[in-house]
Design an enzyme around this catalytic site. Sequence first.
Site, PDB file in Angstrom:
ATOM      1  N   ASP A  14       0.807  -1.220   0.000  1.00  0.00           N
ATOM      2  CA  ASP A  14       0.000   0.000   0.000  1.00  0.00           C
ATOM      3  C   ASP A  14       0.844   1.275   0.000  1.00  0.00           C
ATOM      4  O   ASP A  14       2.011   1.274   0.409  1.00  0.00           O
ATOM      5  CB  ASP A  14      -0.899   0.036   1.237  1.00  0.00           C
ATOM      6  N   HIS A  69       3.494  -2.225   3.342  1.00  0.00           N
ATOM      7  CA  HIS A  69       3.521  -0.802   2.981  1.00  0.00           C
ATOM      8  C   HIS A  69       4.876  -0.425   2.405  1.00  0.00           C
ATOM      9  O   HIS A  69       5.884  -1.113   2.635  1.00  0.00           O
ATOM     10  CB  HIS A  69       3.235   0.076   4.212  1.00  0.00           C
TER      11      HIS A  69
END
Length: 272
Positions: free
Chosen positions: A78, A224
């Site tokens: 992400d 992430h």
Amino acid sequence: MDVHRPPRRPHAWWLFLAVSQSIVFAIWWRYGWRIGLPVLLLSHLPFVWGTLWPRSRLFAPVLARLPTDEPCVWLTIDDGPSDDTPALLDMLEAHGAKATFFLVGERAAARPQLVREIARRGHGIGNHSATHPSAWFWALGPRRMRAEIERCQAVLQELTDVTPRWFRAVVGMANPFVSAPLRDLSLARAAWSTRGFDAVDGDPAAIVARIERGLSPGAIVLLHEGARHGRNVETIGLLLQRLDALGYRTVLPEELDFTSMLVGAATERRPV
């Protein structure tokens, strides 16, 4: 089995709301506020849970695990693109791994070459909103919610000539207004089944240990890039090493669907 399931009835929650509040009104009218107020608060709990719990299917289908018994996982990364992206792409290639990058529209527009490189190397690209309003995404109204999703979709399509098929809510929290734009754009919502909190924790070993505790066939791993602690690349590298050691391969959901179709077709052709 097709795991890509956009919402079909994005406004169905209105019926539940109307019925539940009619019941609350009747109870309040009959028994007064001492009973009516607690019932009113209780009637809103499903909506709170549906918004704040990332795997909730109250407002729309959510994929939290791939339907397979094979030792494979879906890596999802992400918040990019970022300065980490080139190193992540090289690292994934070195391990023969694939991932889906859930990109933020305004960050993608600022680094178009990285978005194109993600697509060129065969990774998935997902919609992660236009501006990533992490504090308030869960509370956005219908107009702003639609704008966040549609603007990101438009940017990613323009940069790659590929239409993203997956959407991930910011911080995983999605209110009822997410479903209508997802349906209109044929986007399916993806959650996760294991995470290491690598957006805030900078200890790669601890992060990978947390992820490993939730690993199983079909796990969706939340990762992430570009976190302030600067150790996402190191963390993902350590995770890839651990996946190799445990015998897990990475897969994109589109590949899983295609494999299932081939297996089904072969079974149908097999003589009896």
